[in-house]
Design a protein around this motif. Sequence first.
Motif, PDB file in Angstrom:
ATOM      1  N   UNK A   1      33.295  25.819  38.845  1.00  0.00           N
ATOM      2  CA  UNK A   1      33.996  26.580  39.882  1.00  0.00           C
ATOM      3  C   UNK A   1      34.400  25.688  41.045  1.00  0.00           C
ATOM      4  N   UNK A   2      33.517  24.761  41.412  1.00  0.00           N
ATOM      5  CA  UNK A   2      33.825  23.850  42.518  1.00  0.00           C
ATOM      6  C   UNK A   2      35.055  23.008  42.211  1.00  0.00           C
ATOM      7  N   UNK A   3      35.238  22.660  40.933  1.00  0.00           N
ATOM      8  CA  UNK A   3      36.406  21.878  40.536  1.00  0.00           C
ATOM      9  C   UNK A   3      37.664  22.743  40.453  1.00  0.00           C
ATOM     10  N   UNK A   4      37.505  23.983  40.001  1.00  0.00           N
ATOM     11  CA  UNK A   4      38.657  24.850  39.768  1.00  0.00           C
ATOM     12  C   UNK A   4      39.113  25.587  41.026  1.00  0.00           C
ATOM     13  N   UNK A   5      38.170  25.998  41.877  1.00  0.00           N
ATOM     14  CA  UNK A   5      38.506  26.807  43.061  1.00  0.00           C
ATOM     15  C   UNK A   5      37.721  26.315  44.287  1.00  0.00           C
ATOM     16  N   UNK A   6      37.985  25.069  44.711  1.00  0.00           N
ATOM     17  CA  UNK A   6      37.168  24.465  45.768  1.00  0.00           C
ATOM     18  C   UNK A   6      37.217  25.205  47.100  1.00  0.00           C
TER      19      UNK A   6
ATOM     20  N   UNK B   1      30.762  35.776  55.777  1.00  0.00           N
ATOM     21  CA  UNK B   1      30.436  37.151  55.362  1.00  0.00           C
ATOM     22  C   UNK B   1      31.615  37.931  54.801  1.00  0.00           C
ATOM     23  N   UNK B   2      32.839  37.471  55.110  1.00  0.00           N
ATOM     24  CA  UNK B   2      34.020  38.136  54.580  1.00  0.00           C
ATOM     25  C   UNK B   2      34.373  37.653  53.174  1.00  0.00           C
ATOM     26  N   UNK B   3      33.711  36.582  52.740  1.00  0.00           N
ATOM     27  CA  UNK B   3      33.997  36.071  51.404  1.00  0.00           C
ATOM     28  C   UNK B   3      33.494  37.041  50.349  1.00  0.00           C
ATOM     29  N   UNK B   4      34.337  37.318  49.367  1.00  0.00           N
ATOM     30  CA  UNK B   4      33.939  38.141  48.225  1.00  0.00           C
ATOM     31  C   UNK B   4      34.189  37.351  46.948  1.00  0.00           C
ATOM     32  N   UNK B   5      33.251  37.396  46.023  1.00  0.00           N
ATOM     33  CA  UNK B   5      33.461  36.767  44.728  1.00  0.00           C
ATOM     34  C   UNK B   5      34.642  37.456  44.045  1.00  0.00           C
ATOM     35  N   UNK B   6      35.555  36.722  43.434  1.00  0.00           N
ATOM     36  CA  UNK B   6      36.739  37.332  42.821  1.00  0.00           C
ATOM     37  C   UNK B   6      36.361  38.465  41.864  1.00  0.00           C
ATOM     38  N   UNK B   7      36.777  39.652  42.204  1.00  0.00           N
ATOM     39  CA  UNK B   7      36.449  40.814  41.390  1.00  0.00           C
ATOM     40  C   UNK B   7      35.025  41.288  41.542  1.00  0.00           C
ATOM     41  N   UNK B   8      34.291  40.738  42.523  1.00  0.00           N
ATOM     42  CA  UNK B   8      32.876  41.079  42.695  1.00  0.00           C
ATOM     43  C   UNK B   8      32.538  41.509  44.101  1.00  0.00           C
ATOM     44  N   UNK B   9      31.343  41.188  44.529  1.00  0.00           N
ATOM     45  CA  UNK B   9      30.787  41.683  45.780  1.00  0.00           C
ATOM     46  C   UNK B   9      31.009  40.681  46.913  1.00  0.00           C
ATOM     47  N   UNK B  10      31.125  41.201  48.132  1.00  0.00           N
ATOM     48  CA  UNK B  10      31.223  40.319  49.295  1.00  0.00           C
ATOM     49  C   UNK B  10      29.829  39.925  49.766  1.00  0.00           C
TER      50      UNK B  10
ATOM     51  N   UNK C   1      37.560  28.439  47.694  1.00  0.00           N
ATOM     52  CA  UNK C   1      36.702  29.629  47.622  1.00  0.00           C
ATOM     53  C   UNK C   1      35.233  29.239  47.616  1.00  0.00           C
ATOM     54  N   UNK C   2      34.914  28.191  46.889  1.00  0.00           N
ATOM     55  CA  UNK C   2      33.524  27.731  46.837  1.00  0.00           C
ATOM     56  C   UNK C   2      33.077  27.256  48.218  1.00  0.00           C
ATOM     57  N   UNK C   3      33.976  26.622  48.973  1.00  0.00           N
ATOM     58  CA  UNK C   3      33.630  26.184  50.329  1.00  0.00           C
ATOM     59  C   UNK C   3      33.313  27.378  51.224  1.00  0.00           C
TER      60      UNK C   3
END
Length: 203
Positions: free
Chosen positions: A95-100, A111-120, A102-104
């Motif tokens: 994931x760090x390589x594909x979507x850096x 707190x506003x970050x939500x996993x794609x299609x998942x929970x914040x 978002x991972x950052x």
Amino acid sequence: MAKRLILLRHARPSPATAGKLIGSTDLPLDPAGLAQARAMRSRMAKMEAGRCYASPMTRCRQTAAEVAGDLAVEFYDDLREIDFGRWENRRFEELAAAEPKLVDRWAAFDPEFAFPGGESLGGFCRRVDAAADRLAGEESDTVLAVTHGGVIRAMLCRLLELSPRQYVIFEVGYGGMAVVHLHDGRGVLAGLENVDVEEAAHG
């Protein structure tokens, strides 16, 4: 009000999940995990819990069935692990390589970050905080919660009045146990114990 909380992570599911993000995926324990859970019975009996809650996920249900003794197990949805959405069953390095970016945001514990299609992260913390308050408000002196590693780490931050982003300072392996003493609503970490799966399974 409870005086002591015992936060127990479920025993080991399939070793094929090692290194992967497992949250909402409903996995059973593997044979070594079942043996590990059975080996924890005597340790948990000595804790003399008066109430037992568990996440409804199969791996927690099976662990609770082995360690709760004569206690009735109450399943509590807020004790579920975080839902990683489309990141379920993937590895952090991938994931760090594909979507850096978002991972950052995840690493910074936005707190506003939500996993794609998942929970914040914010939503997860709010429900874990609610669970912590409910457990701490129980009348039984000692309350046992059989749950997940992420939940335990987030709950420790809540009870010890730490920032949620400090969850990374706690290591909670399969079958790991945190003991928190409560004083006037504040928590003191009385113990954090991890066990070796193979040793536990073989005596």
